[in-house]
Design an enzyme around this catalytic site. Structure first.
Site, PDB file in Angstrom:
ATOM      1  N   ASP A 161       0.239  -5.120  12.335  1.00 26.47           N
ATOM      2  CA  ASP A 161       0.034  -5.485  11.081  1.00 26.47           C
ATOM      3  C   ASP A 161       0.802  -6.820  10.978  1.00 26.47           C
ATOM      4  O   ASP A 161       1.528  -6.863   9.686  1.00 26.47           O
ATOM      5  CB  ASP A 161       0.351  -4.509   9.957  1.00 26.47           C
ATOM      6  CG  ASP A 161      -0.357  -4.840   8.484  1.00 26.47           C
ATOM      7  OD1 ASP A 161      -1.301  -5.794   8.651  1.00 26.47           O
ATOM      8  OD2 ASP A 161       0.149  -4.167   7.719  1.00 26.47           O
ATOM      9  N   GLY A 181       0.768  -1.089   0.195  1.00 27.95           N
ATOM     10  CA  GLY A 181      -0.036  -0.017  -0.178  1.00 27.95           C
ATOM     11  C   GLY A 181       0.846   1.266   0.001  1.00 27.95           C
ATOM     12  O   GLY A 181       0.102   2.208  -0.467  1.00 27.95           O
TER      13      GLY A 181
END
Length: 957
Positions: free
Chosen positions: A747, A630
């Site tokens: 994450d 991302g």
């Protein structure tokens, strides 16, 4: 600029005209005429097709007529599906069906149609599903049906069709399901069907076929079910080449007048169901063991001789060797060591042979029905208690499923037959109207349903995207075939509104999944058929063609939409022209602000220039790109001192403010641990933001688990996976307890765990990490940070999703998901499957070894069980029930110390047979001449090795 504006205006006007004209065009007139002729050839006593003469088919909601949402290139709407199942129709099929040139699904199942199948159907090149089963159609199959190149499913079973199976069917190159059973087809099976490379289910049982079984069918690489029962292949033998059908799950050749010996099927690793009964097969039972996952082994009523091989099948439900010429001893190993649950059942029928005694324990468990009448053993007075197995007796009754014991007052539910209490609802006494569905498994690969009921329920609810409590199975009964018929009740979801029935769109969605055969493939349960989907009670007035109805409304009001679209198109073009100018101006301002460098010195971090990193990556050439996220792309680079680095370059939309960017670098500069990816430097100039990390040559753990790694064709063995799990745990433990201040990663996932040249695991990507300031009290650890939920779906802690409270246990949960990936090879979420739910279901049903990743080779079963238990503890919904990272590390250390020495594993084959070492769950067989034990041993690779390539065939219970 004025010229551009005029051009855009002209385009908008043209768009308006085209849209308005197109809105007035109806269904293709030739298809309308065809539908009228189709109706005229049918007898419709219930007047189901009364609206077929009113208006346009695609606009007026004709019963059972589905059209494409968009118009074709010719400007007309076209019919996509004819769905006229269970409408009590008689009459015949009109040749005008061939005029529906865009049709994909033709469904006339379970009516009373007579006459022949029109050859004109062969003109519908787009046809994917041709469903005519359950009628009274007669005559032969037209050769022209072989001209259907896109046909996926062809069902004409349970009719009165006759004649040969056309050779032209070999041209159905996309066919996967060919169901011709229960007719009167004659002649030989065409050997040319061996060209159907996509065929997975071939059901031709209960016909009048003759000749020989084509050996060429061994070329059907995808074939999973071959069912040819009750035909007359007199003089034919079972081709030995059928042992090459490596994907075969079920082979049923009952009552086919077959002769010769039984081929060696031990190479078919997936074979679950073998029925060769009521033939004239001779010779002994092959000594090579068939696949361990056998449920049904029926060789009764043949002329077999010799003894019973000493085999043990942990999933066996039925072993029938009755009425043969077998002799010798009955091996007690058939039932010994089997772990029976309350729902398991095993029938062993050995009647009318010449067995004289039993080796081992004669008395089987309560779950076993043993039949010995007609054997010499029944006359042996030296064997005690033999009489109970020698006389006529009924099968043991299978354990009944537990029922809902919750007491609910009758008056709370409406007094009729359409509402009832949902038996498994999490809310007691939830009264609702279920959908009632008739359903039948056409060729299941088991003999008793109870042990697989829970996995079947899970399969159905996952396929329909429902919760388990929304399904109740009623009236399960075996029918001739054997086929398993049942009635399913689907209950609406309980929610705060307390709705007691499905809404119209949900009914439409569920029916669409059934009627389009969108269930995921399962060869074990076999192909299914929808018997009825009748809407009763509160659903009787629902229009399950609601989606089509919405489209039809859209057709009727399309002129209005066209006018609105014209206005919007003109406005959009004007806005676009203005916004483009503003965006260019704002970008210039933004880039100016961002390019104002602030000089800052970070100890231990090198500030690279753009030029240095451009040279290192060959100007960020695509050939140097090794990843993407991302944040931006990741490139492999070589610095001037020949150090390999990974350069993460932010894309324009991902650029942070300079202060935030440099704060992140300061954070990373303080993290130093062998299980964390090291940050070497950064670049913050020329409107660029880049981070420079140490290069990890073996890529991400996700690539290795999924088999996408380009480094090797092998995969990580069990020992390596444990050590990778340990490395990741130690890296996270450092973040939680030794970093100052502590850090929650937020994450953790398999793609953020990288592997260096020695396969040392290193945690990476701290873009979402959060510091834990001021949360330490004397003698306590970090509590939580209130924050917006961020992370990767499938790895997110359910409690964090609900409360937005980020704790150290959130990382523990994510790491547990990674551990389940290591064990199973699955993704966290795939096709509606959740990895935690899948593993828990398999463990509770006793089939956990069937989902363990076979590519990791041999493993000690006790080590695997402990690792699995740890992983599931990490994934508990309640954070308090999860271990701390310190506990995770300690438990992994204990498991690793339990690993046997590689030399011991290679030298002592008895470990495998003792049950201490468990083989992988499934795989292909080796073609070498080594023994099965040698295959198992060679698949174990020590921690100093990297991969395992040999995958054995055993499936542990």
């Amino acid at each position: 600029m004025p010229a551009l504006r005029i051009h855009g205006y002209a385009l908008a006007v043209s768009f308006c005209l085209i849209t308005f004209i197109a809105a007035s065009l109806p269904t293709d007139p030739s298809e309308v005429d065809a539908l009228i002729e189709i109706k005229n050839s049918l007898i419709d006593p219930k007047n189901n097709l009364k609206n077929w003469n009113k208006g346009d088919p695609c606009a007026a909601n004709w019963t059972g007529v589905w059209c494409f949402d968009q118009k074709g290139d010719d400007g007309y709407f076209h019919v996509r599906e004819i769905y006229l199942m269970t409408m009590n129709l008689s009459g015949s099929l009109s040749p005008q069906l061939g005029q529906l040139s865009h049709l994909e699904i033709l469904n006339f199942m379970w009516n009373d149609l007579t006459g022949t199948i029109p050859k004109e159907i062969g003109n519908i090149k787009s046809l994917k599903l041709l469903l005519l089963n359950g009628n009274k159609l007669s005559g032969s199959l037209p050769d022209e049906l072989g001209n259907l190149p896109n046909l996926n499913r062809f069902q004409v079973d349970e009719n009165q069709l006759s004649g040969p199976i056309p050779e032209s069917f070999a041209n159905m190159t996309n066919i996967r399901h060919l169901h011709l059973n229960n007719n009167s087809f004659s002649g030989e099976l065409p050997s040319t069907l061996s060209k159907l490379s996509n065929l997975i289910h071939l059901l031709v049982d209960n016909n009048n076929l003759s000749g020989h079984l084509p050996p060429e069918y061994s070329m059907l690489d995808e074939l999973a079910i071959l069912q040819l029962d009750n035909n007359d292949f007199s003089g034919s033998e079972i081709p030995s080449t059928y042992a090459n059908l490596t994907r075969l799950v079920k082979l049923s050749l009952r009552n086919c007048s077959l002769q010769g010996a039984i081929p060696d099927f031990s190479s078919i690793s997936k074979l679950t169901y073998l029925d060769l009964s009521w033939n004239q097969i001779t010779g002994p039972i092959p000594s090579n063991k068939v696949a361990d996952n056998m449920t049904t082994f029926d060789l009764s009523n043949n002329r077999l001789n010799g003894s019973i091989p000493h085999f043990f099948y942990p999933h066996l439900q039925k072993l029938s060797l009755a009425n043969n010429l077998l002799s010798g001893s009955i091996p007690g190993s058939i039932w010994q060591n089997m772990s029976f649950s309350a729902k398991d059942k095993l029938t062993i029928d050995l009647q009318n042979n010449s067995f004289s005694d039993v080796l081992g324990n004669l008395t089987p468990p309560e779950n076993v029905t043993l039949r010995l009448s007609g054997n010499p053993i029944c006359k042996n007075s030296n064997i005690q208690s033999i009489g109970q197995y020698c006389g006529p007796e009924a099968d043991n009754k299978a354990a009944q499923d537990s029922t809902n014991s919750t007491f609910c007052p009758v008056q709370s539910c409406p007094v009729d037959d359409f509402y009832e209490y949902a038996p498994s609802s999490p809310v007691p006494c939830f009264c609702a109207a279920p959908l009632r569905i008739g359903y039948r498994l056409k060729s299941p690969s088991f003999s008793y349903f109870a042990p697989y009921r829970s996995s079947f329920e899970d399969y159905i609810t996952r396929s329909l995207d429902l919760d388990l409590y929304q399904l109740s199975i009623d009236s399960v009964a075996w029918e001739e075939g054997p086929r398993l018929r049942m009635y399913l009740k689907l209950f609406p979801s309980y929610n705060d509104s307390g709705s007691s029935m499905f809404n119209e769109s949900e009914v439409h969605r569920i029916k669409g999944i059934y009627s389009s055969w969108h269930f995921p493939r399962t060869d074990f349960f076999g192909p299914y058929e929808l018997l009825n989907f009748t809407l009763l009670g509160p659903y009787a007035n629902l229009n399950v063609d609601s989606k089509k109805k919405k489209n039809n409304v859209g057709i009727k009001i399309s002129a209005v939409i066209a006018a609105v679209a014209c206005a919007l198109a003109i406005s959009a073009i004007i806005i676009l022209l203005i916004s483009k100018r503003n965006m260019k101006y704002q970008k210039k301002i933004s880039r100016k602000r961002m390019s104002t460098n602030v000089s800052i010195k970070i100890d231990g971090m090198k500030a690279f220039t753009y030029k240095e990193l451009a040279i290192a990556t060959n100007k960020f050439n695509i050939s140097t790109k090794v990843g993407q996220g991302g944040y931006g792309n990741v490139y492999k680079g070589i610095l001037s001192d020949e150090t390999f680095v990974a350069v993460k370059r932010a894309e324009e939309g991902s650029l942070q403010g300079q202060k935030e960017f440099l704060t992140e670098i300061e954070l990373l500069s303080r993290l130093h641990h062998r299980n964390l990816v090291s940050l070497i430097g950064y670049c913050n100039e020329k409107e660029e933001q880049m981070l420079v990390y140490e290069f990890m040559p073996n890529g991400t753990l996700r690539d290795w688990i999924s088999g996408k790694s380009r480094k090797t064709k092998g995969s990580l063995n069990f020992s390596m996976r444990l050590r990778i799990a340990m490395g990741a745990a130690k890296g996270i433990l450092y973040l939680h307890t030794e970093a100052n201040p502590p850090i929650f990663h937020r994450d953790i996932k398999a793609s953020n765990i990288l592997l260096d040249s020695k396969f040392t695991a290193k945690v990476a990507d701290f873009g979402l990490s959060r510091l834990v300031p001021d949360l330490y009290e004397e003698g306590t650890g970090p509590k939580y940070v209130s924050t917006v939920v961020k992370g990767t779906p499938g790895y997110l802690d359910p409690e964090y999703l609900l409360t937005h409270k980020l704790t150290d246990k959130c990382d523990v949960y994510s790491l547990g998901i990674v551990y389940l990936e290591l064990l199973t090879g699955m993704q966290p979420i795939s096709h509606g499957k959740n990895i935690v739910r899948e593993v828990n279901t398999a463990r509770q049903s006793g089939t956990i070894y069937s989902i363990i990743d076979s590519r990791m080779g041999l493993y000690p079963s006790d080590c695997l069980d402990k690792f699995l238990t740890l992983a599931l503890r990490c994934c508990q919904d309640n954070p308090e029930e999860r271990p701390s990272m310190l506990d995770v590390v300690r438990e992994l250390e204990d498991i690793i110390t339990m690993l046997p020495e590689p030399e011991t594993l290679f030298s002592d084959v008895s470990l495998l047979n003792s049950g201490n070492i468990a083989p992988p769950s499934s795989a292909t067989t080796s073609t070498s001449n080594v023994t099965r034990e040698e295959q198992h041993m060679s698949s174990y690779v020590s921690g100093s090795d990297l991969v395992s390539d040999v995958i054995p065939t055993v499936v542990p219970r």
